[in-house]
Design an enzyme around this catalytic site. Structure first.
Site: not given
Ligand code: AMP
Length: 219
Positions: A13, A88, A127, A160, A171
């Site tokens: 994404k 989400r 990544r 990360r 996750r």
């Molecule tokens: P991402 O970079 O999108 O993989 O997000 C990293 C982390 O941020 C996720 O594993 C969640 O802990 C938190 N996070 C990001 N977006 C959301 C969301 N829409 N709702 C809840 N937690 C989020």
């Protein structure tokens, strides 16, 4: 143009959103990036979110909804954005529907990036992300010109913490238990489109551009 990207962690994404941002000149809104920035700056949102993120859990809906509401009202979002990582949960999807109604925004496209578990593990373990500008690389698939250095700004790349094995497992559990449900929330909408995300980023991007072209011709 208003675009939502759905898909499991590692579906691509972020990479796709950056390509869309470059071509269509709309901001890439990544809730993960916004949260990481808040964690680094030790803001109140960052302090509340940190433990959830470190453990691969979802940050509570109320925090997320407030954050996105604030961000989409900013000036650079006036003509569109590409949303990555939100919604989400069903509660977030419902809140987003209300925000869009209030602002009289019509979603142009919702792309669901379908990806196999094998690809997810391969993508996340390789990544690397730029500390400064957030550009995304992969040690094999999208390597930087100089190892460990961002091609765009020259800053250091890092892995990360939540891309490490145990957190990735959590996750993916969270994705299956909560986030996958929003596919059925959106899939009947005419703007919904499935994308095979097991392919290279530029192939995915070409399909996205074609689909956006068709959607704009069909009004
Ligand atoms: P991402 O970079 O999108 O993989 O997000 C990293 C982390 O941020 C996720 O594993 C969640 O802990 C938190 N996070 C990001 N977006 C959301 C969301 N829409 N709702 C809840 N937690 C989020």
């Amino acid at each position: 143009m208003y675009i939502i990207l759905l898909g499991a962690p590692g579906a691509g994404k972020g990479t796709l959103a950056k390509m869309i941002e470059g071509k269509f000149d709309i901001p890439h809104l990544s809730t993960g990036d916004i949260l990481r920035d808040n964690v680094n700056r030790k803001t109140s949102v960052g302090n509340q979110a940190k433990d959830y993120m470190d453990n691969g859990k979802l940050v509570p809906d109320d925090i997320m909804i407030q954050m996105v509401k604030g961000r989409v009202l900013e000036e650079d979002c006036k003509t569109g954005f590409v949303l990555d990582g939100f919604p989400r949960t069903i509660k977030q999807a419902e809140a987003l529907r209300l925000i869009f109604n209030e602002l009289d925004i019509k979603i142009d496209a919702i792309f669901n990036l379908e990806v196999s578990p094998k690809t997810i593990i391969e993508r996340l373990s390789g990544r690397r992300t730029c500390r400064n500008c957030g550009a995304i690389y992969h040690i094999k698939n999208i390597p930087p010109k100089d190892e460990g250095k961002c091609d765009k700004c020259g800053d250091r790349l890092y892995q990360r913490d939540d891309d490490k094995k145990d957190v990735v497992k959590e996750r993916l559990i969270v994705y299956k238990a909560q986030t996958k449900k929003i596919i059925s929330y959106y899939e009947k909408q005419s703007s919904f489109c499935e994308i095979d995300a097991n392919r290279k980023a530029d192939e995915m991007f070409m399909e996205v551009c074609k689909s956006l072209g068709r959607k704009s011709r069909n009004g």
